[in-house]
Design a protein around this motif. Structure first.
Motif, PDB file in Angstrom:
ATOM      1  N   VAL A   1      32.778  49.474  49.149  1.00 48.02           N
ATOM      2  CA  VAL A   1      31.130  48.992  47.823  1.00 48.02           C
ATOM      3  C   VAL A   1      32.494  47.904  47.388  1.00 48.02           C
ATOM      4  O   VAL A   1      33.347  48.243  46.764  1.00 48.02           O
ATOM      5  N   ARG A   2      31.825  46.371  47.373  1.00 43.97           N
ATOM      6  CA  ARG A   2      32.225  45.411  46.365  1.00 43.97           C
ATOM      7  C   ARG A   2      31.614  44.744  45.201  1.00 43.97           C
ATOM      8  O   ARG A   2      30.154  45.572  45.133  1.00 43.97           O
ATOM      9  N   PRO A   3      32.085  43.833  44.438  1.00 46.88           N
ATOM     10  CA  PRO A   3      31.175  44.215  43.352  1.00 46.88           C
ATOM     11  C   PRO A   3      30.017  43.742  43.111  1.00 46.88           C
ATOM     12  O   PRO A   3      29.506  44.165  43.401  1.00 46.88           O
ATOM     13  N   GLU A   4      29.640  42.918  44.298  1.00 40.72           N
ATOM     14  CA  GLU A   4      28.888  41.994  44.214  1.00 40.72           C
ATOM     15  C   GLU A   4      27.588  42.687  44.543  1.00 40.72           C
ATOM     16  O   GLU A   4      26.938  42.606  45.299  1.00 40.72           O
ATOM     17  N   ASP A   5      27.902  44.003  45.301  1.00 42.39           N
ATOM     18  CA  ASP A   5      27.058  45.227  46.368  1.00 42.39           C
ATOM     19  C   ASP A   5      26.570  46.495  45.579  1.00 42.39           C
ATOM     20  O   ASP A   5      25.371  47.055  45.157  1.00 42.39           O
TER      21      ASP A   5
ATOM     22  N   VAL B   1      27.164  59.164  40.673  1.00 45.31           N
ATOM     23  CA  VAL B   1      27.843  57.890  40.772  1.00 45.31           C
ATOM     24  C   VAL B   1      29.974  57.658  40.782  1.00 45.31           C
ATOM     25  O   VAL B   1      29.923  57.798  39.690  1.00 45.31           O
ATOM     26  N   GLU B   2      30.506  58.253  41.860  1.00 47.45           N
ATOM     27  CA  GLU B   2      31.210  58.088  41.660  1.00 47.45           C
ATOM     28  C   GLU B   2      32.948  57.199  42.368  1.00 47.45           C
ATOM     29  O   GLU B   2      32.297  56.594  43.550  1.00 47.45           O
ATOM     30  N   VAL B   3      33.317  57.273  41.485  1.00 46.84           N
ATOM     31  CA  VAL B   3      34.308  55.653  42.195  1.00 46.84           C
ATOM     32  C   VAL B   3      35.019  56.193  42.571  1.00 46.84           C
ATOM     33  O   VAL B   3      36.057  56.668  41.086  1.00 46.84           O
ATOM     34  N   CYS B   4      36.076  56.042  43.409  1.00 46.02           N
ATOM     35  CA  CYS B   4      37.171  56.223  43.837  1.00 46.02           C
ATOM     36  C   CYS B   4      38.522  55.352  43.114  1.00 46.02           C
ATOM     37  O   CYS B   4      38.272  54.068  43.253  1.00 46.02           O
ATOM     38  N   THR B   5      39.286  55.378  41.865  1.00 46.39           N
ATOM     39  CA  THR B   5      40.535  54.691  41.837  1.00 46.39           C
ATOM     40  C   THR B   5      41.873  54.785  42.047  1.00 46.39           C
ATOM     41  O   THR B   5      42.284  54.783  41.522  1.00 46.39           O
ATOM     42  N   ASN B   6      41.768  55.196  43.607  1.00 49.92           N
ATOM     43  CA  ASN B   6      43.458  55.791  43.268  1.00 49.92           C
ATOM     44  C   ASN B   6      43.891  54.332  44.289  1.00 49.92           C
ATOM     45  O   ASN B   6      43.103  53.437  44.767  1.00 49.92           O
ATOM     46  N   ILE B   7      44.840  54.883  44.871  1.00 47.52           N
ATOM     47  CA  ILE B   7      45.957  54.197  44.361  1.00 47.52           C
ATOM     48  C   ILE B   7      45.489  52.359  45.639  1.00 47.52           C
ATOM     49  O   ILE B   7      45.066  51.573  46.330  1.00 47.52           O
ATOM     50  N   SER B   8      44.855  53.267  47.233  1.00 48.78           N
ATOM     51  CA  SER B   8      44.140  52.776  48.143  1.00 48.78           C
ATOM     52  C   SER B   8      43.043  51.258  48.102  1.00 48.78           C
ATOM     53  O   SER B   8      43.047  50.509  48.138  1.00 48.78           O
ATOM     54  N   CYS B   9      41.997  52.331  46.817  1.00 48.85           N
ATOM     55  CA  CYS B   9      41.035  51.687  46.457  1.00 48.85           C
ATOM     56  C   CYS B   9      41.868  50.891  45.707  1.00 48.85           C
ATOM     57  O   CYS B   9      40.972  49.616  45.124  1.00 48.85           O
ATOM     58  N   ALA B  10      43.114  51.302  44.837  1.00 43.96           N
ATOM     59  CA  ALA B  10      42.724  50.282  43.447  1.00 43.96           C
ATOM     60  C   ALA B  10      43.193  48.607  43.924  1.00 43.96           C
ATOM     61  O   ALA B  10      43.101  48.128  43.846  1.00 43.96           O
ATOM     62  N   LEU B  11      43.831  49.444  44.923  1.00 44.89           N
ATOM     63  CA  LEU B  11      44.900  47.710  45.730  1.00 44.89           C
ATOM     64  C   LEU B  11      43.896  46.449  45.526  1.00 44.89           C
ATOM     65  O   LEU B  11      44.066  45.135  46.010  1.00 44.89           O
ATOM     66  N   VAL B  12      42.822  47.445  46.387  1.00 43.09           N
ATOM     67  CA  VAL B  12      41.572  46.063  47.338  1.00 43.09           C
ATOM     68  C   VAL B  12      40.267  46.460  45.755  1.00 43.09           C
ATOM     69  O   VAL B  12      39.320  45.690  46.065  1.00 43.09           O
ATOM     70  N   GLY B  13      40.898  46.480  44.422  1.00 45.59           N
ATOM     71  CA  GLY B  13      39.189  46.059  44.375  1.00 45.59           C
ATOM     72  C   GLY B  13      38.551  47.452  42.667  1.00 45.59           C
ATOM     73  O   GLY B  13      37.683  47.053  42.779  1.00 45.59           O
ATOM     74  N   ALA B  14      39.118  48.584  42.649  1.00 43.87           N
ATOM     75  CA  ALA B  14      38.471  49.815  42.313  1.00 43.87           C
ATOM     76  C   ALA B  14      38.018  49.120  41.371  1.00 43.87           C
ATOM     77  O   ALA B  14      36.413  49.446  40.649  1.00 43.87           O
TER      78      ALA B  14
ATOM     79  N   VAL C   1      34.766  46.876  40.491  1.00 46.59           N
ATOM     80  CA  VAL C   1      33.758  48.272  41.244  1.00 46.59           C
ATOM     81  C   VAL C   1      33.744  48.537  40.087  1.00 46.59           C
ATOM     82  O   VAL C   1      32.418  49.046  39.991  1.00 46.59           O
ATOM     83  N   LEU C   2      34.012  49.321  39.725  1.00 45.67           N
ATOM     84  CA  LEU C   2      33.469  50.117  38.392  1.00 45.67           C
ATOM     85  C   LEU C   2      32.822  49.910  36.842  1.00 45.67           C
ATOM     86  O   LEU C   2      32.457  49.820  37.005  1.00 45.67           O
ATOM     87  N   GLU C   3      33.883  48.298  36.934  1.00 47.72           N
ATOM     88  CA  GLU C   3      33.567  47.427  35.890  1.00 47.72           C
ATOM     89  C   GLU C   3      32.106  46.789  36.000  1.00 47.72           C
ATOM     90  O   GLU C   3      31.174  47.412  35.346  1.00 47.72           O
ATOM     91  N   ALA C   4      31.969  46.722  37.582  1.00 50.79           N
ATOM     92  CA  ALA C   4      30.373  46.191  38.058  1.00 50.79           C
ATOM     93  C   ALA C   4      29.294  46.981  37.232  1.00 50.79           C
ATOM     94  O   ALA C   4      28.490  46.966  36.746  1.00 50.79           O
ATOM     95  N   PHE C   5      29.554  48.375  38.079  1.00 56.17           N
ATOM     96  CA  PHE C   5      29.105  49.651  37.561  1.00 56.17           C
ATOM     97  C   PHE C   5      28.659  49.797  36.166  1.00 56.17           C
ATOM     98  O   PHE C   5      27.978  50.271  35.611  1.00 56.17           O
ATOM     99  N   GLU C   6      29.766  49.023  34.956  1.00 58.83           N
ATOM    100  CA  GLU C   6      29.913  49.745  33.442  1.00 58.83           C
ATOM    101  C   GLU C   6      29.046  49.032  33.612  1.00 58.83           C
ATOM    102  O   GLU C   6      27.937  49.283  32.686  1.00 58.83           O
ATOM    103  N   SER C   7      28.669  47.420  33.653  1.00 56.72           N
ATOM    104  CA  SER C   7      27.779  46.607  32.839  1.00 56.72           C
ATOM    105  C   SER C   7      26.224  46.945  34.160  1.00 56.72           C
ATOM    106  O   SER C   7      25.211  46.078  33.112  1.00 56.72           O
TER     107      SER C   7
END
Ligand SMILES: Cc1cc2nc3c(=O)[nH]c(=O)nc-3n(C[C@H](O)[C@H](O)[C@H](O)COP(=O)(O)O)c2cc1C
Ligand code: SF4
Ligand code: FES
Lengths: 152, 434
Positions: free
Chosen positions: A136-140, A72-85, A88-94
């Motif tokens: 992908v949103r946290p709820e997904d 599972v690879e989550v993009c955390t670069n700027i455009s994704c970060a600006l919309v809540g990456a 999403v990462l935290e949701a995968f962590e938990s």
């Protein structure tokens, strides 16, 4: 596999050019680039294992350690970060119970962050076993993790 | 005024991935036409069209092709740069999955123009679906007998931004670590396997069939002076309708962000715009009427770059943004030259201190001085690509940096976007302990 590697190499004026496809093939077969995987690539291309390892370590997609069966690879670069990456990462962590860079205890899933995946307008981009999900949103996230658990 | 499409023409609601469908919209007719022309006449059309490279640097394609060394006794190579990894950019991917055949037709016409029998498409490793689509399209081209005697190899990268830099790409394609070469010699003289090589971006090459169809002179009328044609702009960040939009060069940021992109979500205020991918200097909300063409962007002291427009709203902390950008370039620095290898680390460390409220006043100046020591002093443009944006954030949002130092904390602490930027040390999976 050595024959397959030589066949790929025949496409190029210089067989050394086939090192990335050969490493990819070896990684697919072994799960990661193990010492045996490097031996095979080196044999197929008439290179040394050390050379192959030096090349492999330059590229983010090659794994020098074993990883989970799913990635599972989550993009955390700027455009994704600006919309809540990060969310999403935290949701995968938990959901997975691991931190980025870690693999679940059963060896099934590795979670990691990646740089811009090239889907910035549809962020957050998550690659599941190299197939993009966007956005992908946290709820997904719970459903995606469930899908991975049901996969086999 | 109806917007004229070039690269994405015919894709509206239509699947053009199959060769039959592409032929229905006129596909491969221009190849036939080009092959009936002298190579030099085809090249002349490309020169007249004045199409500038879409990969970032904006060098005129026709001129670059005319620099190819002649009569060297070596093969001439055409290499397509499909490594797309400049943060914010996702246009080449759309071209590859929507009109793979237009890219392939462009390759075949260009190969004819420069007398090449060997084409390589270097596609970033992460683009798996796009690779599959191009591979299927190439199989169809082969079956249709369109290759002639030419060989075309699809080569997948393996995750390294620097392999988008043309000489890094060539090194990688030759089976090495993708570390840039010093220039000269330029690839047109000694490129792939030390042979004359033309390297162009996917979008540049995908423009070629339309240049032949319209004629160079007619193509050159689209857009504005010095910036002929259209571009596929990648719109992302805090905007309602992110996506790729093909528009004539000279379109304003306002038209793209508001009229086409639907503006900023939930009525928030625009704060900043990155107009050409993460490596270019930032613009502020006051620049929203600037035009997206090479000269207008230069006048605004920034660059059109890869055509990736990233919209940033009022919630974003510019120190955090700078930190995340610097982290990216530090991660991607190939390590070959000192100012970039060491400088990007310094940038990250200082920005971390500023963000955490641990920085002294002098460290703000130190940050700018580090940027200055990188600028223009590196082997390849990646160093500049790290220093230019970060220096511009300090320049344009100095108050915000200053507040971090004076208040000894991030003024965006309460923002829902706090910690929006995840650290990068999480890319490499740790060893699994059984
Ligand atoms: C660090 C760096 C990364 C680059 N990445 C890309 C890329 O991903 N795709 C691309 O087409 N050009 C990229 N470029 C630009 C290429 O070096 C080169 O200018 C371009 O491929 C030439 O094609 P064009 O003239 O058609 O734009 C990059 C340049 C640098 C310095
Ligand atoms: S500027 Fe950076 S990426 Fe470019 S050659 Fe030097 S160290 Fe490598
Ligand atoms: S920033 Fe996430 S895909 Fe580009």
């Amino acid at each position: 596999m050595i024959d397959e590697i030589r066949e790929i190499a025949a496409q190029y004026p210089d067989p050394k050019s086939a090192i990335l496809p050969a490493l990819r093939l070896a990684q697919e077969r072994h799960g990661y680039l193990s010492p045996e995987a490097f031996e095979e690539v080196a044999d197929g291309l008439d290179l040394t294992p050390a050379y192959c390892k030096a090349v492999a370590s330059f590229y983010d997609m090659f794994h020098l350690h074993s990883v989970g069966r799913h990635l599972v690879e989550v993009c955390t670069n700027i455009s994704c970060a600006l919309v809540g990456a990060q969310q999403v990462l935290e949701a995968f962590e938990s959901e997975l119970g691991v931190r980025p860079g870690e693999t679940t205890e059963d060896g099934e899933v590795t979670l990691r962050t990646i740089e811009c995946a090239g889907g910035c307008g549809w962020g957050t981009v998550v690659a599941i076993d190299h197939r993009y999900r966007e956005p992908v949103r946290p709820e997904d996230v719970p459903a995606i993790v469930q899908e991975l658990r049901d996969a086999d | 005024m109806p917007i004229r499409k070039i690269v994405l023409d015919g894709t509206n609601g239509r699947d053009l991935t199959q060769i039959a469908a592409y032929r229905e919209v006129g596909g491969y007719k221009q190849l036939e036409r080009a092959r009936s022309m002298e190579p030099s006449a085809v090249l002349e059309e490309i020169i007249t069209a004045n199409v500038r490279g879409r990969g970032g640097a904006g060098f005129p394609m026709g001129r670059k092709a005319s620099f190819l060394a002649k009569d060297t006794g070596k093969p001439v190579y055409l290499v397509v740069n499909a490594d797309e990894s400049e943060p914010g950019t996702f246009k080449d991917r759309e071209i590859m999955f929507k009109v793979p055949h237009r890219l392939l037709e462009g390759c075949l016409i260009t190969a004819h123009a420069i007398g090449s029998q060997n084409v390589f498409i270097y596609i970033r490793g992460e683009y798996l679906r796009e690779f599959e689509i191009i591979r299927a399209a190439l199989d169809q081209v082969r079956e249709a007998g369109l290759l002639g005697g030419l060989t075309m190899v699809l080569h997948r990268g393996a995750g390294a931004y620097i392999c988008g830099e043309e000489t890094g790409l060539l090194e990688s394609l030759e089976g090495k670590r993708g570390q840039p070469r010093s220039k000269p010699p330029f690839p047109a003289v000694q490129g792939l396997y030390a042979s004359p090589t033309l390297i162009n971006n996917v979008e540049t090459i995908a423009t070629v069939p339309k240049i032949i169809e319209l004629g160079g002179a007619e193509y050159a009328k689209i857009g504005v002076a010095n910036s002929a044609g259209t571009r596929v702009f990648s719109l992302s960040g805090n905007v309602v309708k992110g996506g790729n939009y093909e528009l004539p060069l000279g379109t304003t940021l306002r038209e793209l962000i508001y009229d086409i992109g639907g503006g900023i979500p939930e009525g928030r205020a625009l704060k900043a715009i990155i107009p050409g991918g993460s490596s270019v200097p930032v613009l502020t909300a006051a620049d929203v009427d600037a035009r997206l063409d090479f000269d207008s962007m230069a006048a605004a002291k920034t660059m059109l770059g890869s055509g990736a427009v990233i919209v940033i709203d009022e919630r974003c902390c510019m120190v955090q943004l700078g930190l995340r950008v610097a982290q990216f370039y530090m991660h991607e620095s190939c390590g070959k030259c000192t100012p970039c290898r060491e400088g990007t680390r310094w940038m990250v460390q200082i920005l971390e201190k500023i963000e955490d409220g641990r920085a002294e006043q002098s460290e703000l100046d130190l940050l700018l001085s580090v940027c200055d020591r990188i600028l223009g002093k590196c082997l390849c443009p990646l160093g500049d690509a790290a220093a230019m944006p970060v220096a511009s954030y300090v320049d344009k949002f100095r108050d915000e940096f200053q507040r971090h130092v004076e208040e000894r904390s991030c003024p965006f602490g309460e923002s829902p976007l706090e910690h929006v930027f995840a650290p990068v040390d999480q890319h490499v999976p740790q060893e699994v302990h059984a």
